[in-house]
Write an enzyme that holds these catalytic residues in place. Structure first.
Site, PDB file in Angstrom:
ATOM      1  N   GLU A  22       8.543  -8.479  17.880  1.00 18.06           N
ATOM      2  CA  GLU A  22       7.467  -9.034  18.697  1.00 18.06           C
ATOM      3  C   GLU A  22       6.306  -8.081  18.920  1.00 18.06           C
ATOM      4  O   GLU A  22       5.264  -8.468  19.411  1.00 18.06           O
ATOM      5  CB  GLU A  22       8.020  -9.520  20.040  1.00 18.06           C
ATOM      6  CG  GLU A  22       8.326 -11.002  20.084  1.00 18.06           C
ATOM      7  CD  GLU A  22       9.329 -11.438  19.020  1.00 18.06           C
ATOM      8  OE1 GLU A  22      10.280 -10.665  18.758  1.00 18.06           O
ATOM      9  OE2 GLU A  22       9.149 -12.515  18.445  1.00 18.06           O
ATOM     10  N   ARG A  30      -6.368   0.773  -6.092  1.00 15.30           N
ATOM     11  CA  ARG A  30      -7.144   0.355  -7.271  1.00 15.30           C
ATOM     12  C   ARG A  30      -8.586   0.856  -7.228  1.00 15.30           C
ATOM     13  O   ARG A  30      -9.292   0.804  -8.225  1.00 15.30           O
ATOM     14  CB  ARG A  30      -7.072  -1.161  -7.473  1.00 15.30           C
ATOM     15  CG  ARG A  30      -7.635  -1.977  -6.361  1.00 15.30           C
ATOM     16  CD  ARG A  30      -7.200  -3.423  -6.469  1.00 15.30           C
ATOM     17  NE  ARG A  30      -7.701  -4.035  -7.690  1.00 15.30           N
ATOM     18  CZ  ARG A  30      -8.963  -4.354  -7.899  1.00 15.30           C
ATOM     19  NH1 ARG A  30      -9.857  -4.110  -6.972  1.00 15.30           N
ATOM     20  NH2 ARG A  30      -9.339  -4.907  -9.022  1.00 15.30           N
ATOM     21  N   ASP A  70     -18.886  -1.485 -14.040  1.00 11.42           N
ATOM     22  CA  ASP A  70     -20.195  -0.842 -14.198  1.00 11.42           C
ATOM     23  C   ASP A  70     -21.233  -1.846 -14.646  1.00 11.42           C
ATOM     24  O   ASP A  70     -22.329  -1.887 -14.117  1.00 11.42           O
ATOM     25  CB  ASP A  70     -20.119   0.281 -15.248  1.00 11.42           C
ATOM     26  CG  ASP A  70     -19.368   1.473 -14.698  1.00 11.42           C
ATOM     27  OD1 ASP A  70     -18.963   2.335 -15.501  1.00 11.42           O
ATOM     28  OD2 ASP A  70     -19.179   1.532 -13.472  1.00 11.42           O
TER      29      ASP A  70
END
Ligand code: ADE
Length: 267
Positions: free
Chosen positions: A117, A155, A170
């Site tokens: 909880e 990543r 890019d």
């Protein structure tokens, strides 16, 4: 970057650490994932991590002592306290791509996984540097949320994504989008455009002609328009907080006009 995850379920992370981007980052030395069993920081025979809530009510609450001990041990070992200590919680700041980028600039991050909880509020107040939520819904514990944070941050670490993915990014960044979109699928600014691969026709559904045309400028413009359109339809809130380029404003106007004529379908 070092991720220190404090959890009562260290094995929960085994599978994600053995696959995909986390496995690659670990093997490549860009990231290290360390799991710490919260029960190791208890001091009773039963290795108790939780207790009943003061004031009554259902469920159990994580006790403060084991979490404080765990983090203090990490700080002592690191010889520093200069890193984020993040408590995963639905009460936290919302995780976005911008928040992920902020974390990716750190050398180390501690992720505290709560359960049941809740967690004694003194952890949020005096131990964690912040509370972080991965969305407006309630998970049973912080482990899934911590795994999401590990994935989205890892990543972004330099050298983790392969050449193909990075250079794709890019080319997007150079396409005048101001880095608003991440080709690798991230939501940053606006949603990604649709993608297609072979076959050019599947069950009668054709890939948009322009993508087969070889005309790079037209393809770029089409992708941008579809990304804007998807965002306008599904997440108009994202557009509201964006400063649009002249091209984007023009494309959005086209999209709005086209929507007024239901029969019209852009290519
Ligand atoms: N723990 C439970 N729900 C959560 C959420 N939405 N985000 C982060 N941690 C959580």
């Amino acid at each position: 970057m070092i991720f220190d995850v404090v959890t009562i379920f260290p094995d929960f992370f085994s599978s994600i650490l053995e696959h995909g981007v986390l496995q690659r980052a670990q093997a490549g030395g860009q990231a290290e994932f360390r799991r710490h069993d919260l029960r190791e920081f208890t001091d009773d025979r039963h290795r108790t991590v939780d207790d009943r809530p003061f004031g009554g009510g259902p469920g159990m609450v994580f006790k403060p002592e084991p979490l404080f001990r765990a983090v203090e041990a990490l700080k002592a070992e690191a010889g520093s306290a200069d890193f984020p200590v993040v408590l995963l919680s639905p009460q936290g700041r919302l995780l976005t791509q911008a928040v992920a980028e902020e974390f990716a600039r750190k050398e180390r991050i501690v992720l505290l996984c709560g359960r049941y909880e809740g967690v004694d509020e003194r952890v949020a107040q005096h131990l964690a540097t912040e509370e972080l939520s991965i969305g407006d819904y309630v998970l049973t514990g912080g482990e899934l949320a911590a795994a999401v944070v590990m994935e989205v941050v890892t990543r972004l670490l330099p050298g983790v994504l392969g050449n193909e993915e990075s250079s794709e990014q890019d080319s997007f960044a150079g396409a005048g989008s101001g880095g608003a979109e991440s080709a690798a699928g991230g939501v940053h600014g606006i949603l990604d455009c649709p993608h297609y691969t072979r076959p050019a026709e599947f069950r009668g559904w054709k890939v948009p002609e322009v993508l087969l045309s070889g005309n790079h400028e037209e393809i770029r413009r089409w992708r941008r328009r579809r990304a804007l359109e998807k965002t306008w339809r599904q997440r108009p809130d994202l557009l509201a907080s964006l400063s649009l380029s002249e091209e984007d404003s023009g494309l959005l106007e086209e999209i709005r006009q086209a929507a007024l004529e239901p029969a019209t379908r852009h290519p």
